[in-house]
Scaffold this active site. Sequence first.
Site, PDB file in Angstrom:
ATOM      1  N   TYR A  53     -38.200 -17.717  65.346  1.00  0.00           N
ATOM      2  CA  TYR A  53     -37.752 -18.710  66.330  1.00  0.00           C
ATOM      3  C   TYR A  53     -38.024 -18.228  67.755  1.00  0.00           C
ATOM      4  CZ  TYR A  53     -35.005 -21.091  62.638  1.00  0.00           C
ATOM      5  OH  TYR A  53     -34.602 -21.762  61.523  1.00  0.00           O
ATOM      6  N   LEU A 216     -29.051 -34.013  59.867  1.00  0.00           N
ATOM      7  CA  LEU A 216     -29.089 -35.339  60.493  1.00  0.00           C
ATOM      8  C   LEU A 216     -30.514 -35.889  60.520  1.00  0.00           C
ATOM      9  CD1 LEU A 216     -26.546 -34.797  63.408  1.00  0.00           C
ATOM     10  CD2 LEU A 216     -26.138 -35.770  61.129  1.00  0.00           C
ATOM     11  N   LEU A 221     -30.150 -39.622  62.087  1.00  0.00           N
ATOM     12  CA  LEU A 221     -28.767 -39.959  61.752  1.00  0.00           C
ATOM     13  C   LEU A 221     -27.803 -39.587  62.874  1.00  0.00           C
ATOM     14  CD1 LEU A 221     -28.831 -38.627  58.068  1.00  0.00           C
ATOM     15  CD2 LEU A 221     -28.925 -41.023  58.789  1.00  0.00           C
ATOM     16  N   GLY A 222     -28.352 -39.240  64.026  1.00  0.00           N
ATOM     17  CA  GLY A 222     -27.519 -38.739  65.115  1.00  0.00           C
ATOM     18  C   GLY A 222     -26.925 -39.786  66.029  1.00  0.00           C
ATOM     19  N   GLY A 223     -27.279 -41.067  65.834  1.00  0.00           N
ATOM     20  CA  GLY A 223     -26.672 -42.115  66.637  1.00  0.00           C
ATOM     21  C   GLY A 223     -27.531 -42.619  67.783  1.00  0.00           C
TER      22      GLY A 223
END
Length: 325
Positions: A53, A216, A221-223
Site C-alpha cells: 500500500y 460497500l 453501497l455508501g449512499g
Amino acid sequence: MKYVHLGRTGLKVSRLCLGTMNFGQATTEKDAFRIMDAALDAGINFFDTANGYGGEKRGLTEEIIGRWFAQGGSRRERVVLATKVYGSMEDPNEGPNMAGGLSAYKIRKHLAGSLSRLQTDHIELYQMHHVDRNTTWDELWEVFQSFIQQGTVDYIGSSNFAGWHLALAQSEAKARHILGLVSEQHKYSLLCREPELEVLPSAQYHGIGVVAWSPLAGGLLGGNALKPKAGSRTANETNAVEKHRTQLERFAALCAELGESESNVGLAWLLANPAMTAPIIGPRTLEQLEGALRAVEIELSEETMKQLDDIFPGPGKPAPEAYSW
C-alpha cells in the site's frame, strides 16, 4: 465497540477493522494520524494494512503507521496489527524474484521490510495477500512457523483464497500439528455474495474468521452512488451505478424507512453473518470513521434481512445445493 474472537483463537478483535489503504494517497499523514487516534478512542483495536500500500511509493502506508506508533502513548500495545505479503515491492535487487509470489525468500525479505517500516518487532496477523500456485504448503508452513517460533508473528491469515484453498491449507497444517490459518480476508458485500457458495462454509467449518474487504462494493453501497457527481466519475464507475441503479434505489428507500444510512446498513448486514469477524472500513476522513461506528449497534430484523435478500439476491444456499440437488 463490540469484540469477537479472531477465528478459533483466543485473540479478541473489534467488530470493525480499520483499513489503511487510503493513507498516503487519498488521506494525508496528518489526517491518517487523526483517524488512527480516533479509531483507538472508539475501541477499534484491529488495524489492517499491506506492504504494497502507498500508491506510487509502495510501503508508504506502513511507514505512516510506523511513525504513528513511534509517537508512543501505548499506541502499538493497543493495536492488533495485520499486514500482508505477496505483491512486488519493486526492489530491483530481487531480480527474477521481484514479481508477486510467496516463496520463503520473498516472505522473509518482505517481513523484514514491513517490520522496519512499521517500527515494530512483531506483527499479530501476517496475511498472504493472494494465492501462489507455484509455492507448496511445505515451503509456506515451514517459513511461517519459523516466524511464530521466533516471536515475530503471532498468527497467519490468508486473503483472496477459494474455499478449497482454505481446506487444503488446514489439512496441511493439521498434518504438521500446527494451528494453520486463523483468518481469510475476502471480497464480500450485498453486491458480491458469491463467497456464500464455498468460502464462507469452508471458513466456518475450519474455524477461520472472515474479514470482508470492499464491504460497500467500492462505494456503490455508501449512499452517494445515486447523487450527481458531474465530471468526477470514471466511465467504469458510471457503468456500475447504471447497472445496479434499480437495486440501489430500492436499497436507499429501505434504509430511509429504517432511518439508517446505506453504508451502515450494508455493514450491519455483514456483521449479522455468523461467519463474519469484521468488515474492513477504509475511511478517507475522520468524519467517515465516526459515521461507521453506528453500524456495530444496528440490529437488523428478520424482515429487513429478507428485504435485503430480495433486493440483492445471493446464491440462496451453499454449494452444491445452490445449483444442484
